[in-house]
Design a protein around this motif. Structure first.
Motif, PDB file in Angstrom:
ATOM      1  N   UNK A  46     -11.376  -9.634  10.389  1.00 14.05           N
ATOM      2  CA  UNK A  46     -10.623  -8.621  11.034  1.00 14.05           C
ATOM      3  C   UNK A  46      -9.437  -8.474  10.323  1.00 14.05           C
ATOM      4  N   UNK A  47      -9.147  -6.999  10.203  1.00 18.03           N
ATOM      5  CA  UNK A  47      -7.887  -6.965   9.320  1.00 18.03           C
ATOM      6  C   UNK A  47      -6.931  -5.876  10.022  1.00 18.03           C
ATOM      7  N   UNK A  48      -5.820  -6.175  10.009  1.00  9.96           N
ATOM      8  CA  UNK A  48      -4.905  -5.419  10.737  1.00  9.96           C
ATOM      9  C   UNK A  48      -3.829  -4.732   9.749  1.00  9.96           C
ATOM     10  N   UNK A  49      -3.813  -3.461   9.781  1.00  9.93           N
ATOM     11  CA  UNK A  49      -3.019  -2.652   8.961  1.00  9.93           C
ATOM     12  C   UNK A  49      -2.006  -1.901   9.826  1.00  9.93           C
ATOM     13  N   UNK A  50      -0.639  -1.896   8.988  1.00  9.77           N
ATOM     14  CA  UNK A  50       0.494  -1.293   9.559  1.00  9.77           C
ATOM     15  C   UNK A  50       1.197  -0.606   8.411  1.00  9.77           C
ATOM     16  N   UNK A  51       1.187   0.808   8.677  1.00  7.79           N
ATOM     17  CA  UNK A  51       1.917   1.457   7.556  1.00  7.79           C
ATOM     18  C   UNK A  51       3.242   1.742   7.748  1.00  7.79           C
ATOM     19  N   UNK A  52       4.183   2.155   6.856  1.00  5.08           N
ATOM     20  CA  UNK A  52       5.320   2.367   6.848  1.00  5.08           C
ATOM     21  C   UNK A  52       5.866   3.270   5.751  1.00  5.08           C
ATOM     22  N   UNK A  53       7.291   3.977   5.834  1.00  3.03           N
ATOM     23  CA  UNK A  53       7.731   4.620   4.691  1.00  3.03           C
ATOM     24  C   UNK A  53       7.437   6.203   4.912  1.00  3.03           C
ATOM     25  N   UNK A  54       7.035   6.516   5.790  1.00  2.51           N
ATOM     26  CA  UNK A  54       6.987   7.838   6.322  1.00  2.51           C
ATOM     27  C   UNK A  54       8.543   8.455   6.712  1.00  2.51           C
ATOM     28  N   UNK A  55       8.469   9.849   6.548  1.00  5.42           N
ATOM     29  CA  UNK A  55       9.698  10.473   6.970  1.00  5.42           C
ATOM     30  C   UNK A  55       9.893  12.059   6.717  1.00  5.42           C
ATOM     31  N   UNK A  56      10.934  12.363   6.875  1.00  3.29           N
ATOM     32  CA  UNK A  56      11.023  13.788   6.523  1.00  3.29           C
ATOM     33  C   UNK A  56      11.760  13.813   5.035  1.00  3.29           C
ATOM     34  N   UNK A  57      11.260  14.942   4.171  1.00  2.00           N
ATOM     35  CA  UNK A  57      11.697  14.948   2.707  1.00  2.00           C
ATOM     36  C   UNK A  57      11.601  16.443   2.355  1.00  2.00           C
ATOM     37  N   UNK A  58      12.681  16.884   1.627  1.00  2.00           N
ATOM     38  CA  UNK A  58      12.321  18.196   0.992  1.00  2.00           C
ATOM     39  C   UNK A  58      11.449  18.468  -0.007  1.00  2.00           C
ATOM     40  N   UNK A  59      10.879  19.686  -0.134  1.00  2.00           N
ATOM     41  CA  UNK A  59       9.908  20.071  -1.233  1.00  2.00           C
ATOM     42  C   UNK A  59      10.485  19.456  -2.734  1.00  2.00           C
ATOM     43  N   UNK A  60       9.485  18.835  -3.116  1.00  2.00           N
ATOM     44  CA  UNK A  60       9.919  18.208  -4.627  1.00  2.00           C
ATOM     45  C   UNK A  60      10.488  16.841  -4.542  1.00  2.00           C
ATOM     46  N   UNK A  61      10.646  16.552  -3.282  1.00  2.00           N
ATOM     47  CA  UNK A  61      11.052  15.088  -3.255  1.00  2.00           C
ATOM     48  C   UNK A  61      10.169  14.036  -3.367  1.00  2.00           C
ATOM     49  N   UNK A  62      10.500  12.704  -3.159  1.00  2.00           N
ATOM     50  CA  UNK A  62       9.381  11.606  -3.220  1.00  2.00           C
ATOM     51  C   UNK A  62       9.533  10.603  -1.952  1.00  2.00           C
ATOM     52  N   UNK A  63       8.354  10.233  -1.745  1.00  2.00           N
ATOM     53  CA  UNK A  63       8.409   8.981  -0.546  1.00  2.00           C
ATOM     54  C   UNK A  63       7.488   7.969  -1.322  1.00  2.00           C
ATOM     55  N   UNK A  64       7.499   6.562  -0.673  1.00  2.00           N
ATOM     56  CA  UNK A  64       6.690   5.690  -0.921  1.00  2.00           C
ATOM     57  C   UNK A  64       6.168   5.125   0.286  1.00  2.00           C
ATOM     58  N   UNK A  65       4.719   5.128   0.533  1.00  2.00           N
ATOM     59  CA  UNK A  65       4.339   4.687   1.897  1.00  2.00           C
ATOM     60  C   UNK A  65       3.837   3.327   1.314  1.00  2.00           C
ATOM     61  N   UNK A  66       3.732   2.328   2.516  1.00  2.00           N
ATOM     62  CA  UNK A  66       3.359   1.080   2.302  1.00  2.00           C
ATOM     63  C   UNK A  66       2.283   0.756   3.390  1.00  2.00           C
ATOM     64  N   UNK A  67       1.489   0.084   3.296  1.00  2.00           N
ATOM     65  CA  UNK A  67       0.557  -0.549   4.164  1.00  2.00           C
ATOM     66  C   UNK A  67       0.339  -2.111   3.984  1.00  2.00           C
ATOM     67  N   UNK A  68       0.925  -2.685   5.091  1.00  2.00           N
ATOM     68  CA  UNK A  68       0.767  -4.180   4.980  1.00  2.00           C
ATOM     69  C   UNK A  68      -0.277  -4.529   5.789  1.00  2.00           C
ATOM     70  N   UNK A  69      -1.256  -5.374   5.273  1.00  2.00           N
ATOM     71  CA  UNK A  69      -2.415  -6.143   5.716  1.00  2.00           C
ATOM     72  C   UNK A  69      -2.416  -7.524   6.478  1.00  2.00           C
ATOM     73  N   UNK A  70      -2.887  -7.861   7.292  1.00  2.00           N
ATOM     74  CA  UNK A  70      -2.771  -9.359   7.879  1.00  2.00           C
ATOM     75  C   UNK A  70      -4.029  -9.956   6.949  1.00  2.00           C
ATOM     76  N   UNK A  71      -4.286 -11.153   7.352  1.00  2.00           N
ATOM     77  CA  UNK A  71      -5.505 -11.833   6.868  1.00  2.00           C
ATOM     78  C   UNK A  71      -5.200 -12.425   5.313  1.00  2.00           C
TER      79      UNK A  71
END
Length: 124
Positions: free
Chosen positions: A1-26
């Motif tokens: 079994x693997x559990x996944x939790x995403x983070x890092x989303x949000x509101x950004x203006x066009x041309x901007x940047x975001x970094x999403x992370x996904x932390x896994x258990x196990x």
């Protein structure tokens, strides 16, 4: 079994940047191919990027090539999605997925494990 939790989303203006992370258990994260998918309202879930368990092979949707980068840190049980030059059409819920396989997996139906998703909204 693997559990996944995403983070890092949000509101950004066009041309901007975001970094999403996904932390896994196990303790066997390094044996899972990982993928990032997204789903916009009224549209089907689509592949954004995928990476092999070693990190040596990646695959990208044409719409994000040259703007997004997938990477992983097996010591931290985490996969990342660096998103640059964001566009309003990138607005969607982004999901992390895992499949116990060495090679890159690009089809959503092949993934056994999914996170709950994180919202990314790009304003024009």
């Amino acid at each position: 079994q693997v559990q996944l939790v995403e983070s890092g989303g949000g509101l950004v203006q066009a041309g901007g940047s975001l970094r999403l992370s996904c932390a896994a258990s196990g303790r066997t994260f390094g044996r899972y191919a990982m993928g990032w998918f997204r789903q916009a309202p009224g549209k089907e879930r689509e592949l954004v990027a995928a990476i092999s368990w070693s990190g040596s092979t990646t695959s990208y949707a044409d719409a994000v090539k040259g703007r997004f980068t997938i990477s992983r840190d097996n010591a931290k049980n985490t996969v990342y999605l660096q998103m640059n030059s964001l566009k309003p059409e990138d607005t969607a819920v982004y999901y992390c997925a895992a499949q116990r396989r060495a090679s890159v997996v690009v089809n959503a139906y092949e993934y056994d494990y999914w996170g709950q998703g994180t919202q990314v909204t790009v304003s024009s």
